[in-house]
Enzyme design. Structure first.
Site, PDB file in Angstrom:
ATOM      1  N   CYS A  70       0.833  -1.214   0.000  1.00 18.81           N
ATOM      2  CA  CYS A  70       0.000   0.000   0.000  1.00 18.81           C
ATOM      3  C   CYS A  70       0.860   1.253   0.000  1.00 18.81           C
ATOM      4  CB  CYS A  70      -0.899   0.031   1.229  1.00 18.81           C
ATOM      5  SG  CYS A  70      -2.036  -1.335   1.327  1.00 18.81           S
TER       6      CYS A  70
HETATM    7  C1  BEZ Z   1       0.602  -4.621   1.866  1.00 18.42           C
HETATM    8  O1  BEZ Z   1       0.138  -3.534   1.569  1.00 18.42           O
HETATM    9  O2  BEZ Z   1       1.787  -4.859   1.742  1.00 18.42           O
HETATM   10  C2  BEZ Z   1      -0.272  -5.728   2.386  1.00 18.42           C
HETATM   11  C3  BEZ Z   1      -1.415  -5.439   3.094  1.00 18.42           C
HETATM   12  C4  BEZ Z   1      -2.187  -6.453   3.600  1.00 18.42           C
HETATM   13  C5  BEZ Z   1      -1.810  -7.766   3.370  1.00 18.42           C
HETATM   14  C6  BEZ Z   1      -0.671  -8.052   2.624  1.00 18.42           C
HETATM   15  C7  BEZ Z   1       0.110  -7.027   2.135  1.00 18.42           C
END
Ligand code: BEZ
Length: 211
Positions: A45
């Protein structure tokens, strides 16, 4: 019931990093992209939000307003943005909705119900000036989106809305388009002055109309 293409994008009022947004009012007759993120302070994210900040001018060029959402609080978003700016060499320049109660996420069916903490998936909604949903994409949390593809898809839906053309497989900006089947042969000359190629009665191509 889940949302379908052509549905009116659900309205909502929410706190964002740029103040309260009344969504339909915020759209103000423009194109809009609403895109969700599973959680603050997560790696994928962080890269996505930074990437969109860096290419926001591409959305502006297309007349598209962009707004993100994550199911954490406003205070959390504000802290996280410092990390996004630092690690992605970006300056956040669009609003991020705080949705700790998952009110917006539920309206848009963004929740990945199989995720351990009932987080949102990576959903993208492209919404037209008529507030109708033109395109929807859902990626899992572990797969960062390709925002070049999202811009390409926006170019395609805008061409369809404005010029009655569709775009073929792997189409890129500048390449020939397909005249939509609802345009009759006898209308083509007037509608597509750049010319056309009739490969089959149902497969008629024309140079991209808006360049
Ligand atoms: C991420 O943004 O890296 C992420 C968020 C939730 C689960 C897995 C990855």
């Amino acid at each position: 019931m889940s949302l379908r293409l052509g549905d009116i994008a659900p309205d909502f009022t929410a706190e964002t990093t740029e103040g309260i947004v009344h969504f339909h009012q915020w759209i103000e007759g423009r194109w809009a992209v609403l895109f969700s993120h599973p959680k603050d302070f997560t790696p994928v994210c962080t890269t996505e939000l930074g990437k969109v900040a860096k290419i926001k001018s591409e959305f502006d060029k297309r007349g598209v307003k962009i707004i993100g959402i994550s199911v954490d609080s406003l205070q959390s978003h504000k802290e996280w943005i410092k990390d996004i700016n630092e690690t992605q060499h970006a300056t956040m320049n669009y609003p991020l909705i705080a949705d700790p109660q998952r009110i917006v996420a539920m309206k848009y069916d963004m929740l990945d119900v199989y995720s351990p903490d009932n987080l949102t998936a990576r959903s993208v909604f492209v919404i037209g000036p008529d507030k109708k949903i033109k395109l929807m994409i859902t990626y899992p949390a572990s797969t960062g989106r390709n925002f070049e593809e999202i811009l390409r898809a926006i170019d395609s839906v805008q061409l369809t809305a404005n010029y009655s053309v569709a775009t073929p497989a792997d189409w890129k900006n500048g390449e020939d388009c397909i005249i939509v089947p609802s345009v009759k042969d006898e209308e083509i000359k007037a509608k597509f002055p750049k010319g056309h190629n009739r490969l089959k009665p149902y497969l008629r191509t024309t140079p991209q109309p808006n360049i």
